[in-house]
Design a protein around this motif. Sequence first.
Motif, PDB file in Angstrom:
ATOM      1  N   CYS A 176     -10.983  -4.618-127.779  1.00 30.65           N
ATOM      2  CA  CYS A 176     -12.372  -4.721-128.741  1.00 30.65           C
ATOM      3  C   CYS A 176     -13.433  -4.574-128.412  1.00 30.65           C
ATOM      4  CB  CYS A 176     -11.816  -5.870-129.628  1.00 30.65           C
ATOM      5  SG  CYS A 176     -12.015  -7.458-128.569  1.00 30.65           S
ATOM      6  N   ASP A 177     -14.502  -4.363-129.150  1.00 26.21           N
ATOM      7  CA  ASP A 177     -15.841  -4.806-128.843  1.00 26.21           C
ATOM      8  C   ASP A 177     -16.113  -6.125-129.366  1.00 26.21           C
ATOM      9  OD1 ASP A 177     -15.601  -1.859-128.823  1.00 26.21           O
ATOM     10  OD2 ASP A 177     -17.525  -1.486-130.270  1.00 26.21           O
ATOM     11  N   SER A 178     -16.966  -6.774-128.503  1.00 24.86           N
ATOM     12  CA  SER A 178     -17.261  -8.405-128.939  1.00 24.86           C
ATOM     13  C   SER A 178     -18.796  -8.632-128.615  1.00 24.86           C
ATOM     14  CB  SER A 178     -16.316  -9.334-128.370  1.00 24.86           C
ATOM     15  OG  SER A 178     -16.658 -10.510-129.048  1.00 24.86           O
ATOM     16  N   LEU A 182      -4.791  -9.840-133.405  1.00 21.61           N
ATOM     17  CA  LEU A 182      -3.493  -8.918-133.718  1.00 21.61           C
ATOM     18  C   LEU A 182      -2.947  -9.186-135.019  1.00 21.61           C
ATOM     19  CD1 LEU A 182      -2.126  -6.548-132.221  1.00 21.61           C
ATOM     20  CD2 LEU A 182      -0.324  -8.284-131.230  1.00 21.61           C
ATOM     21  N   ALA A 183      -2.769 -10.637-134.999  1.00 23.46           N
ATOM     22  CA  ALA A 183      -2.100 -11.012-136.394  1.00 23.46           C
ATOM     23  C   ALA A 183      -3.137 -10.693-137.476  1.00 23.46           C
ATOM     24  CB  ALA A 183      -2.156 -12.513-136.562  1.00 23.46           C
ATOM     25  N   SER A 184      -4.535 -10.575-137.217  1.00 23.19           N
ATOM     26  CA  SER A 184      -5.701 -10.330-138.300  1.00 23.19           C
ATOM     27  C   SER A 184      -5.604  -8.930-138.633  1.00 23.19           C
ATOM     28  CB  SER A 184      -6.876 -10.965-137.872  1.00 23.19           C
ATOM     29  OG  SER A 184      -8.056 -10.115-138.246  1.00 23.19           O
ATOM     30  N   SER A 185      -5.484  -8.108-137.644  1.00 19.43           N
ATOM     31  CA  SER A 185      -5.327  -6.783-137.750  1.00 19.43           C
ATOM     32  C   SER A 185      -4.365  -6.027-138.688  1.00 19.43           C
ATOM     33  CB  SER A 185      -5.018  -5.805-136.348  1.00 19.43           C
ATOM     34  OG  SER A 185      -3.732  -5.887-136.088  1.00 19.43           O
ATOM     35  N   SER A 186      -3.633  -6.757-139.192  1.00 19.62           N
ATOM     36  CA  SER A 186      -2.614  -6.268-140.146  1.00 19.62           C
ATOM     37  C   SER A 186      -3.141  -6.801-141.749  1.00 19.62           C
ATOM     38  CB  SER A 186      -1.067  -6.919-140.156  1.00 19.62           C
ATOM     39  OG  SER A 186      -1.191  -8.072-140.489  1.00 19.62           O
ATOM     40  N   GLY A 187      -4.313  -7.473-141.814  1.00 21.08           N
ATOM     41  CA  GLY A 187      -4.832  -7.713-142.822  1.00 21.08           C
ATOM     42  C   GLY A 187      -4.351  -9.211-143.469  1.00 21.08           C
ATOM     43  N   ALA A 188      -3.565 -10.035-142.463  1.00 24.54           N
ATOM     44  CA  ALA A 188      -2.911 -11.429-142.640  1.00 24.54           C
ATOM     45  C   ALA A 188      -4.194 -12.113-143.238  1.00 24.54           C
ATOM     46  CB  ALA A 188      -2.294 -11.941-141.645  1.00 24.54           C
ATOM     47  N   SER A 205     -15.301  -7.328-139.724  1.00 32.76           N
ATOM     48  CA  SER A 205     -16.172  -6.703-140.056  1.00 32.76           C
ATOM     49  C   SER A 205     -16.513  -5.598-139.237  1.00 32.76           C
ATOM     50  CB  SER A 205     -17.614  -7.415-139.793  1.00 32.76           C
ATOM     51  OG  SER A 205     -17.384  -8.868-139.993  1.00 32.76           O
ATOM     52  N   ASP A 206     -15.694  -5.086-138.493  1.00 32.06           N
ATOM     53  CA  ASP A 206     -15.695  -3.974-137.468  1.00 32.06           C
ATOM     54  C   ASP A 206     -15.150  -2.723-138.360  1.00 32.06           C
ATOM     55  OD1 ASP A 206     -15.728  -2.120-135.666  1.00 32.06           O
ATOM     56  OD2 ASP A 206     -14.839  -3.409-133.910  1.00 32.06           O
ATOM     57  N   PRO A 207     -16.199  -1.854-138.321  1.00 29.31           N
ATOM     58  CA  PRO A 207     -15.437  -0.539-139.032  1.00 29.31           C
ATOM     59  C   PRO A 207     -14.415   0.274-138.430  1.00 29.31           C
ATOM     60  CG  PRO A 207     -17.662  -0.293-138.444  1.00 29.31           C
ATOM     61  CD  PRO A 207     -17.702  -1.745-138.233  1.00 29.31           C
ATOM     62  N   LYS A 208     -14.500  -0.065-137.006  1.00 29.89           N
ATOM     63  CA  LYS A 208     -13.539   0.530-136.456  1.00 29.89           C
ATOM     64  C   LYS A 208     -12.041  -0.054-136.503  1.00 29.89           C
ATOM     65  CE  LYS A 208     -15.512   0.875-132.152  1.00 29.89           C
ATOM     66  NZ  LYS A 208     -16.789   0.239-132.343  1.00 29.89           N
TER      67      LYS A 208
END
Length: 429
Positions: free
Chosen positions: A53-55, A241-247, A402-405
Motif C-alpha cells: 500500500c501507500d502510507s 486485508l479485512a477492510s479491503s472487502s468493506g468489512a 480514503s485511498d481512491p486506489k
Amino acid sequence: MSNKSAKLTIGDKEIELPIYTPTAGPDVLDITKLYAQGDVFTYDPGFTSTAACDSTITFIDGDKGELLHRGYPIDQLAEKSHFLEVCYLLLYGELPSATELEDFETRVTNHTMVHEQMHNFFRGFRRDAHPMATLVGVVGAMSAFYHDSTDINDEWQREVAAIRLIAKLPTIAAMAFKYSIGQPFVYPRNDLDYASNFLHMCFSVPAENYEVNPILARAMDRIFTLHADHEQNASTSTVRLASSSGANPFACIAAGIACLWGPAHGGANQACLEMLKEIGTVDRIPEFIARAKDKNDSYRLMGFGHRVYKNFDPRATVMKQSADEVLELLGVEDNPLLQVAMELEKQALADPYFAEKKLFPNVDFYSGIILEAMGFPTSMFTPIFALARTVGWISQWKEQISDPKLKIGRPRQLYKGETARDYVDIEKR
Ligand code: CMC
C-alpha cells in the motif's frame, strides 16, 4: 508519475516496470501490470520485499533503528509526548494544538463506558478464558451494539468508530482481565488520564481504595505509546486485508487482534515471560542459549530478534529505561524471574551468535518485564499490546478507506498441487 523504470526480460518479451521513489526508504518497483503484460506472478512468501500500500503514517528504517510517526522520532514522542497526543498524531497527521488536544481527550473520555448489555457477552465465556480470546470476541461483537458507526462510506461514522475503539479498548481489556480472575468489573473514571484509568480498572476493587502510582501510570503510558503503530506488520496488514472487502471497523480490528495473538507477533511478550519462568534460575541460562543456537532445535529466545530492526529496536531502548525506573520503584531486585531476564540479556548480547545474526532484545522483552513487575499476569500482556495498537490499526484503516486506489486484497499463489484429475468413486479407492 515516475521518472525511473526497470526492464524485465521474460523469454523474448521485455517489460518496463515503473519505479517510485518514496519520501524515505528504498525505491519501489510497480508490478501491478506484470501479470497482464508478462503472464507471470511474483513470489514473495512473508511479503519480505513487497509494498502492499501507500502510507503516510509510520516509517521504519530497520538498519538505522529508526521509527517515525508522521515524521516524529519515537524516542522524542516517548520522552516529550503522551499516548493520547500520539493517537491524535497518528489519526490526523499533525501534532494537535492545545485546544485540539483538549477536544480530542474529551471525545475519547466521553466514550470510555461500554453498553451495559455487553457485560452479558463476557458472562458467556468460560471463567478461565484467555483475555485475548475474550477480546477478539467482544471487539467483534461491538458491531452488534454500535450500528450507527459501521457504515464505512460515511466519514462521520468512521470518525465515531475510531474514537469508540480507542476509548473502549482499555475498558474491554480490563473487563476481560477482571472476568478471568473472578473480580467485579470496574467502571472507568473519566477524571483520570488514559493510562491511570486503565490501571484503576485493572487493579482497583470495590472493597478498597486504590491510588494510581504516577510512576507506574507513566510507564503504562509509555508502553501504550511505544506500541501505538508499527507500519505494515502482520496484524496491521490483516486489518487492511479485512477492510479491503468493506468489512465494518469493529470486525476489522477484531481480525487484527486475532493475528496479534500469535507468539511470533504480539504474543511474544507473554511467550518471553513464560520462557523466563521455564529457565527459572540464572545458572540454567547457558543451556537455553545453547538450544537457541542449535541448528537442529527449533527453539528460539522469545523477545529477541525482529523482522525489520537489524541493529537495535528503538522502542526497546526507551522501554529499557522504563523497566529500570519501575524495577527501582517496586524494589523487585530480588524477583528471580527479573534476575533471569537481566542476566539473559547480558549473556545473549555478549554471545557472537546473537551479534552475527543481529539478534537483540526487542520491545516485548522489556515490556514483559515491566508488566510482570506491575502485577499483570502474562495472559494480559498481549491484550495490553492490542489496546495500544488499536490506534495504529484504526489510523491505517482510515487511510486505506480514503485511498481512491483501494482494491480488495487478493494475493496469488505458486500452485504445487495436483493438476485436474477425474473423481474416483469411493468403492474404487
Ligand atoms: N532466537 C534464536 N535464533 C533466532 C531468533 C531467536 N529469537 N530469531 C531469529 N533467529 C535466527 C534464525 O534461526 C535464523 O537463523 P539462520 O539464518 O541460521 O536460519 C536467523 O536468526 C534469522 O531469523 P528469521 O526467522 O529468518 O528472521 P525473521 O525476520 O523472519 O524473524 C522474528 C523475526 C521476530 C519472527 C524472530 O526473530 C523470532 O521468532 N523472535 C522471537 C519472537 C519475538 O520476540 N517476536 C516479537 C517481535 S517484536 C514485536 C512485534 O513486532 O510483534
